[in-house]
Design a protein around this motif. Sequence first.
Motif, PDB file in Angstrom:
ATOM      1  N   GLN A 136      26.940  54.189  72.894  1.00 36.80           N
ATOM      2  CA  GLN A 136      27.091  54.111  71.440  1.00 36.80           C
ATOM      3  C   GLN A 136      26.260  55.182  70.733  1.00 36.80           C
ATOM      4  O   GLN A 136      26.755  55.844  69.818  1.00 36.80           O
ATOM      5  N   ILE A 137      25.006  55.364  71.159  1.00 36.64           N
ATOM      6  CA  ILE A 137      24.200  56.381  70.465  1.00 36.64           C
ATOM      7  C   ILE A 137      24.661  57.791  70.836  1.00 36.64           C
ATOM      8  O   ILE A 137      24.547  58.703  70.027  1.00 36.64           O
ATOM      9  N   ALA A 179      27.831  58.510  71.277  1.00 37.86           N
ATOM     10  CA  ALA A 179      29.026  58.691  70.436  1.00 37.86           C
ATOM     11  C   ALA A 179      28.623  59.084  69.014  1.00 37.86           C
ATOM     12  O   ALA A 179      29.316  59.855  68.356  1.00 37.86           O
ATOM     13  N   GLU A 180      27.494  58.563  68.538  1.00 45.79           N
ATOM     14  CA  GLU A 180      27.019  58.918  67.196  1.00 45.79           C
ATOM     15  C   GLU A 180      26.439  60.333  67.176  1.00 45.79           C
ATOM     16  O   GLU A 180      26.691  61.101  66.258  1.00 45.79           O
ATOM     17  N   ALA A 181      25.652  60.672  68.180  1.00 48.21           N
ATOM     18  CA  ALA A 181      24.966  61.963  68.208  1.00 48.21           C
ATOM     19  C   ALA A 181      25.866  63.099  68.681  1.00 48.21           C
ATOM     20  O   ALA A 181      25.680  64.245  68.287  1.00 48.21           O
ATOM     21  N   GLU A 191      17.288  55.535  73.172  1.00 55.92           N
ATOM     22  CA  GLU A 191      16.818  56.554  72.233  1.00 55.92           C
ATOM     23  C   GLU A 191      15.933  57.571  72.939  1.00 55.92           C
ATOM     24  O   GLU A 191      16.033  58.768  72.681  1.00 55.92           O
TER      25      GLU A 191
END
Length: 141
Positions: free
Chosen positions: A16-17, A19-21, A54
């Motif tokens: 998910q992170i 896909a965001e970044a 993260e």
Amino acid sequence: MTVATKRKLDVRKYGQILAEALPRPIETDAEYERALEIINRLMSKPEHKLTPEEDTLLELLSQLVERYEERNYPIPDAPPHAVIQFLMEDRGLQHKDLMPVLGSRGVTSEVINGKRKPSKTQIKALAEFFKLPPEVFVSLS
């Protein structure tokens, strides 16, 4: 690696992170600036509050930024205290000017003279004070 990466990585959360970044090899200054924004956002969190996902993204982006900088902005390696001394001289600063950034008089002197490496908190404060990326103040050795 930090404490966060020693914990188990949740593949779904990491996906998910990612896909965001949308991390990828950095080819332009705009992509470079975007990666730095994400890195700075992650570094603004206390290290113990970073999730393993993260922390892994931070490591990945840091490597991509480093690769881009080595190709596009080569500079000779300098220890943090040499960078600080140069910036102080360049801006006409004295030791006392960095005490609010680095801490006590003794700690400030030790960091400026290379007897102590700056901590993560001090690196963030130096970056903000001098308006430079935190990476400038990280020791390469």
